[in-house]
Design a protein around this motif. Structure first.
Motif, PDB file in Angstrom:
ATOM      1  N   GLY A   9      56.321  39.165  57.038  1.00 55.90           N
ATOM      2  CA  GLY A   9      55.511  39.817  56.640  1.00 55.90           C
ATOM      3  C   GLY A   9      56.094  39.703  54.867  1.00 55.90           C
ATOM      4  O   GLY A   9      56.100  38.872  54.697  1.00 55.90           O
ATOM      5  N   GLN A  10      55.188  41.049  54.247  1.00 57.61           N
ATOM      6  CA  GLN A  10      55.133  41.202  52.852  1.00 57.61           C
ATOM      7  C   GLN A  10      56.823  41.090  52.426  1.00 57.61           C
ATOM      8  O   GLN A  10      57.763  42.041  53.507  1.00 57.61           O
ATOM      9  N   GLU A  11      57.107  40.521  51.566  1.00 54.99           N
ATOM     10  CA  GLU A  11      58.659  40.660  51.190  1.00 54.99           C
ATOM     11  C   GLU A  11      59.112  41.887  51.182  1.00 54.99           C
ATOM     12  O   GLU A  11      58.782  42.633  50.479  1.00 54.99           O
ATOM     13  N   ILE A  12      60.398  42.349  51.823  1.00 59.98           N
ATOM     14  CA  ILE A  12      60.856  43.932  50.984  1.00 59.98           C
ATOM     15  C   ILE A  12      62.072  43.641  49.497  1.00 59.98           C
ATOM     16  O   ILE A  12      62.511  44.627  49.003  1.00 59.98           O
ATOM     17  N   ALA A  13      62.869  42.632  49.428  1.00 58.96           N
ATOM     18  CA  ALA A  13      63.775  42.532  48.300  1.00 58.96           C
ATOM     19  C   ALA A  13      62.640  40.925  47.347  1.00 58.96           C
ATOM     20  O   ALA A  13      62.716  39.577  48.238  1.00 58.96           O
ATOM     21  N   LEU A  14      63.572  40.908  46.264  1.00 59.20           N
ATOM     22  CA  LEU A  14      63.179  39.440  46.190  1.00 59.20           C
ATOM     23  C   LEU A  14      63.402  38.856  44.783  1.00 59.20           C
ATOM     24  O   LEU A  14      63.645  40.368  43.535  1.00 59.20           O
ATOM     25  N   THR A  15      64.388  38.114  44.629  1.00 54.16           N
ATOM     26  CA  THR A  15      65.416  37.820  43.030  1.00 54.16           C
ATOM     27  C   THR A  15      64.542  37.142  42.255  1.00 54.16           C
ATOM     28  O   THR A  15      64.337  35.523  42.422  1.00 54.16           O
ATOM     29  N   VAL A  16      64.488  37.478  40.925  1.00 55.79           N
ATOM     30  CA  VAL A  16      63.247  36.300  39.842  1.00 55.79           C
ATOM     31  C   VAL A  16      64.880  35.887  39.234  1.00 55.79           C
ATOM     32  O   VAL A  16      65.382  36.667  38.451  1.00 55.79           O
ATOM     33  N   ALA A  17      65.468  34.214  38.750  1.00 56.35           N
ATOM     34  CA  ALA A  17      66.226  33.655  38.090  1.00 56.35           C
ATOM     35  C   ALA A  17      65.225  33.361  36.707  1.00 56.35           C
ATOM     36  O   ALA A  17      64.501  32.611  36.835  1.00 56.35           O
ATOM     37  N   MET A  18      65.797  34.365  35.419  1.00 58.49           N
ATOM     38  CA  MET A  18      64.476  33.580  34.104  1.00 58.49           C
ATOM     39  C   MET A  18      65.913  33.142  33.654  1.00 58.49           C
ATOM     40  O   MET A  18      66.617  33.382  33.052  1.00 58.49           O
ATOM     41  N   ASP A  19      65.669  32.044  32.373  1.00 55.60           N
ATOM     42  CA  ASP A  19      66.273  31.666  31.212  1.00 55.60           C
ATOM     43  C   ASP A  19      65.680  32.430  29.987  1.00 55.60           C
ATOM     44  O   ASP A  19      64.647  33.235  30.058  1.00 55.60           O
ATOM     45  N   GLU A  20      66.906  32.612  30.526  1.00 55.28           N
ATOM     46  CA  GLU A  20      67.026  34.090  28.452  1.00 55.28           C
ATOM     47  C   GLU A  20      66.419  34.272  27.915  1.00 55.28           C
ATOM     48  O   GLU A  20      66.104  34.688  27.161  1.00 55.28           O
ATOM     49  N   ALA A  21      65.374  32.350  27.245  1.00 51.45           N
ATOM     50  CA  ALA A  21      65.026  32.429  26.192  1.00 51.45           C
ATOM     51  C   ALA A  21      62.959  32.390  26.579  1.00 51.45           C
ATOM     52  O   ALA A  21      62.323  31.991  25.439  1.00 51.45           O
ATOM     53  N   VAL A  22      63.068  32.960  27.313  1.00 55.57           N
ATOM     54  CA  VAL A  22      61.398  32.708  27.816  1.00 55.57           C
ATOM     55  C   VAL A  22      60.061  34.053  27.038  1.00 55.57           C
ATOM     56  O   VAL A  22      61.542  35.079  26.634  1.00 55.57           O
ATOM     57  N   PRO A  23      59.184  33.856  26.824  1.00 54.84           N
ATOM     58  CA  PRO A  23      58.725  35.223  26.269  1.00 54.84           C
ATOM     59  C   PRO A  23      59.379  35.910  26.967  1.00 54.84           C
ATOM     60  O   PRO A  23      58.319  36.861  27.587  1.00 54.84           O
ATOM     61  N   VAL A  24      59.735  37.341  25.925  1.00 51.56           N
ATOM     62  CA  VAL A  24      60.179  38.680  26.337  1.00 51.56           C
ATOM     63  C   VAL A  24      59.001  39.510  26.906  1.00 51.56           C
ATOM     64  O   VAL A  24      59.183  39.898  27.674  1.00 51.56           O
ATOM     65  N   ASN A  25      58.159  39.056  26.001  1.00 49.45           N
ATOM     66  CA  ASN A  25      57.145  40.643  26.005  1.00 49.45           C
ATOM     67  C   ASN A  25      56.589  39.891  27.229  1.00 49.45           C
ATOM     68  O   ASN A  25      55.403  41.170  27.934  1.00 49.45           O
ATOM     69  N   ALA A  26      55.400  39.236  27.300  1.00 48.63           N
ATOM     70  CA  ALA A  26      54.945  38.576  28.713  1.00 48.63           C
ATOM     71  C   ALA A  26      55.633  39.261  29.822  1.00 48.63           C
ATOM     72  O   ALA A  26      55.469  39.494  30.370  1.00 48.63           O
ATOM     73  N   PHE A  27      56.526  38.462  29.759  1.00 49.85           N
ATOM     74  CA  PHE A  27      57.140  38.947  31.267  1.00 49.85           C
ATOM     75  C   PHE A  27      58.339  40.153  31.427  1.00 49.85           C
ATOM     76  O   PHE A  27      57.688  41.036  32.916  1.00 49.85           O
ATOM     77  N   GLU A  28      57.717  40.955  29.972  1.00 49.19           N
ATOM     78  CA  GLU A  28      57.842  42.721  30.193  1.00 49.19           C
ATOM     79  C   GLU A  28      56.862  42.749  30.999  1.00 49.19           C
ATOM     80  O   GLU A  28      56.401  43.973  31.723  1.00 49.19           O
ATOM     81  N   LEU A  29      55.499  42.836  30.591  1.00 50.67           N
ATOM     82  CA  LEU A  29      54.262  43.196  30.966  1.00 50.67           C
ATOM     83  C   LEU A  29      53.995  42.365  32.414  1.00 50.67           C
ATOM     84  O   LEU A  29      54.048  43.590  32.913  1.00 50.67           O
ATOM     85  N   LEU A  30      55.154  41.205  32.760  1.00 46.98           N
ATOM     86  CA  LEU A  30      54.500  41.139  34.500  1.00 46.98           C
ATOM     87  C   LEU A  30      55.018  42.037  35.142  1.00 46.98           C
ATOM     88  O   LEU A  30      54.634  42.489  36.234  1.00 46.98           O
ATOM     89  N   PHE A  31      56.198  42.405  34.630  1.00 39.31           N
ATOM     90  CA  PHE A  31      57.157  43.316  35.421  1.00 39.31           C
ATOM     91  C   PHE A  31      56.502  44.094  36.117  1.00 39.31           C
ATOM     92  O   PHE A  31      56.871  45.516  36.474  1.00 39.31           O
TER      93      PHE A  31
END
Length: 298
Positions: free
Chosen positions: A90-112
């Motif tokens: 079924g649907q995941e109950i937990a998820l771990t996302v690894a991100m390069d620290e230099a990705v566009p911060v604003n874009a992924f703040e909106l995503l999360f």
């Protein structure tokens, strides 16, 4: 033909790891079983895959062709298994996302922010790293998916979905001597310290242009040291354009820098690992987000 997936796996591992014994160690089997599996595969196919006259087996021309095909078959099997696992869970109950620290911060703040709304019960873990850290963590199962800059070849177990490209900018402090040279040559740059990106462990180091250089595992810390006049650096353009660095750095021309300055960014996940509706949503949203907005907008 009666060849098996086990025989194909033994064959591909022997090529990738350079010997039958290395493939045996990877599979946790006796070397004799790997040798037998590959020999039986050759019988089933009707030709030799390896020239065994040297100390280590070398692919024949037919073997080179079959290696490409065998890899494709195994990759498709991994996708099939992954899809089957997805359908059975079924649907995941937990998820771990690894991100390069230099990705566009604003874009992924909106995503999360959207993740919190769409999946209020999801237990999300976000971890940050540099360059090859991300691919390693996903490959080792420490993260379910990663946002990574595709600089080096990725492990064969990973799928990569491109979501955009960015250019690297050459920056110095306004007080640095190079700030007076709008288009510095390599000779000009070699006179001063370069700050160069590396991963956290130190296994992957970017190529330095200047003989005098420091290695640092964060583009943001590199930029902070550039502002203090410690040296010059090549950093992602969206880092340079961040509002908190406005007026603190000078961007110089990169016309004399020989290395590729265009870097691809994308999402990675293990090909053989199941993912459910949450990760599916992530893939769709990330792709949509970067199709409708260029990296410069972030």
């Amino acid at each position: 033909m009666n060849w098996t997936l086990y025989q194909l796996e033994a064959f591909v591992l022997a090529v990738n790891h350079g010997s039958f014994s290395a493939a045996a160690r990877k599979l946790g089997r006796a070397q004799s079983r790997i040798s037998t599996a590959i020999a039986n595969l050759e019988v089933d196919l009707g030709f030799e895959l390896f020239d065994r006259s040297a100390k280590l087996p070398v692919l024949t021309k037919h073997g080179e062709d079959m290696f490409i095909q065998a890899q494709a078959v195994l990759e498709q099997c991994q996708r099939l298994q992954s899809r089957a696992m997805t359908l059975s869970t079924g649907q995941e109950i937990a998820l771990t996302v690894a991100m390069d620290e230099a990705v566009p911060v604003n874009a992924f703040e909106l995503l999360f922010e959207q993740v919190a709304i769409q999946f209020p019960l999801l237990k999300l873990t976000i971890i940050n790293g540099s360059r090859d850290d991300i691919a390693s963590w996903v490959d080792e199962g420490k993260a379910d998916m990663g946002i990574v800059f595709h600089v080096r070849e990725l492990p064969g177990s990973l799928e990569f979905m491109s979501i955009g490209q960015f250019r690297q900018s050459l920056i110095v402090s306004p007080k640095h001597a190079l700030a007076k040279i709008s288009s510095p040559s390599i000779a000009d740059l070699n006179q001063y310290r370069q700050l160069v990106i590396r991963d956290r462990v130190g296994d992957s180091l970017a190529k330095a242009l200047s003989p005098n250089h420091w290695y640092i595992d964060s583009y943001y810390y590199m930029t902070a040291l550039v502002i203090r006049g410690v040296g010059w650096a090549l950093v992602p353009e969206h880092v340079v354009n961040a509002e908190w660095y406005s007026g603190d750095v000078v961007e110089l021309s990169t016309e004399y820098i020989p290395d590729p300055l265009l870097v691809e960014m994308g999402v990675v996940n293990r090909r053989d690992k199941a993912y459910g509706p949450v990760m599916e949503w992530f893939f769709i949203e990330i792709e949509s987000m970067f199709k409708s907005n260029s990296l410069q907008n972030y």
